[in-house]
Design an enzyme around this catalytic site. Sequence first.
Site, mmCIF file in Angstrom:
data_model
loop_
_atom_site.group_PDB
_atom_site.id
_atom_site.type_symbol
_atom_site.label_atom_id
_atom_site.label_comp_id
_atom_site.label_asym_id
_atom_site.label_seq_id
_atom_site.Cartn_x
_atom_site.Cartn_y
_atom_site.Cartn_z
ATOM 1 N N ARG A 65 86.709 -141.499 -16.230
ATOM 2 C CA ARG A 65 85.563 -141.263 -15.355
ATOM 3 C C ARG A 65 85.716 -139.934 -14.626
ATOM 4 O O ARG A 65 86.807 -139.556 -14.208
ATOM 5 C CB ARG A 65 85.444 -142.376 -14.310
ATOM 6 C CG ARG A 65 84.271 -142.228 -13.357
ATOM 7 C CD ARG A 65 84.427 -143.110 -12.130
ATOM 8 N NE ARG A 65 85.603 -142.747 -11.340
ATOM 9 C CZ ARG A 65 85.650 -141.714 -10.496
ATOM 10 N NH1 ARG A 65 84.585 -140.937 -10.320
ATOM 11 N NH2 ARG A 65 86.752 -141.454 -9.828
ATOM 12 N N CYS A 66 84.596 -139.234 -14.499
ATOM 13 C CA CYS A 66 84.498 -138.071 -13.623
ATOM 14 C C CYS A 66 83.267 -138.260 -12.747
ATOM 15 O O CYS A 66 82.319 -138.940 -13.142
ATOM 16 C CB CYS A 66 84.366 -136.773 -14.419
ATOM 17 S SG CYS A 66 85.925 -136.157 -15.058
ATOM 18 N N SER A 67 83.277 -137.647 -11.585
ATOM 19 C CA SER A 67 82.141 -137.805 -10.673
ATOM 20 C C SER A 67 80.906 -137.062 -11.140
ATOM 21 O O SER A 67 79.782 -137.490 -10.921
ATOM 22 C CB SER A 67 82.525 -137.340 -9.261
ATOM 23 O OG SER A 67 83.538 -138.167 -8.741
ATOM 24 N N THR A 68 81.099 -135.905 -11.794
ATOM 25 C CA THR A 68 79.953 -135.112 -12.255
ATOM 26 C C THR A 68 80.149 -134.681 -13.694
ATOM 27 O O THR A 68 81.276 -134.536 -14.169
ATOM 28 C CB THR A 68 79.770 -133.847 -11.394
ATOM 29 O OG1 THR A 68 80.934 -133.012 -11.549
ATOM 30 C CG2 THR A 68 79.600 -134.205 -9.924
#
Length: 200
Positions: free
Chosen positions: A8-11
């Site tokens: 997962r990455c935030s953006t």
Amino acid sequence: MTTYGYARCSTNENKQNINRQKRELKALGCVDEKNIYWEYESGTKVDRVELNRLLDQVQEGDTIVTTEVSRITRSTKQLCQIIEIVKEKQLKLVIGGFIVDCRNGELDAMTDGMLKMMGVFAEMERNMISERVKSGMANAVAKGKVIGRPITSIETLPSCFIKHYPKYKNAQINKTELARLCDVSRQSVYKYICIYEGKK
């Protein structure tokens, strides 16, 4: 028994980071890329599509691998909920070099405490980042700068979306597959489709 990975990455601007996570997940034992669930979402968001799909998919004896606790969540409360799912489904959870083996349905107190402490630090780190961002934005506004992401329009849609959209339109692929081809989240693909098709 199957090994699944979660990244997962935030953006979706940080593609290099999520690709690095995928490589590390393979090194940690999730060698089949089709078993890697990934998305661009905030670590504090509870209702994440790909994480929920993963937690629904896993069966007793399976393994979930992630590179660090902050990838799977930045919420101590949600981490506790995930730990309960791991125990109930009798799974093995691998967080980098930290192994949580609940395949016998139990979790020793020491491992449980260490895991929750990792969750507290991940949440604290997120709060500190948030404070720095807010401070930086306030400073930028004070200097007269415009804050926020550029508005996506039909002229600025990614070329990969334009390339693969006909396959989606012809029902050759679904939204999830289109998102993977474009290396963005399902939410972004839905937004792109609405823009491209002229919907509100």
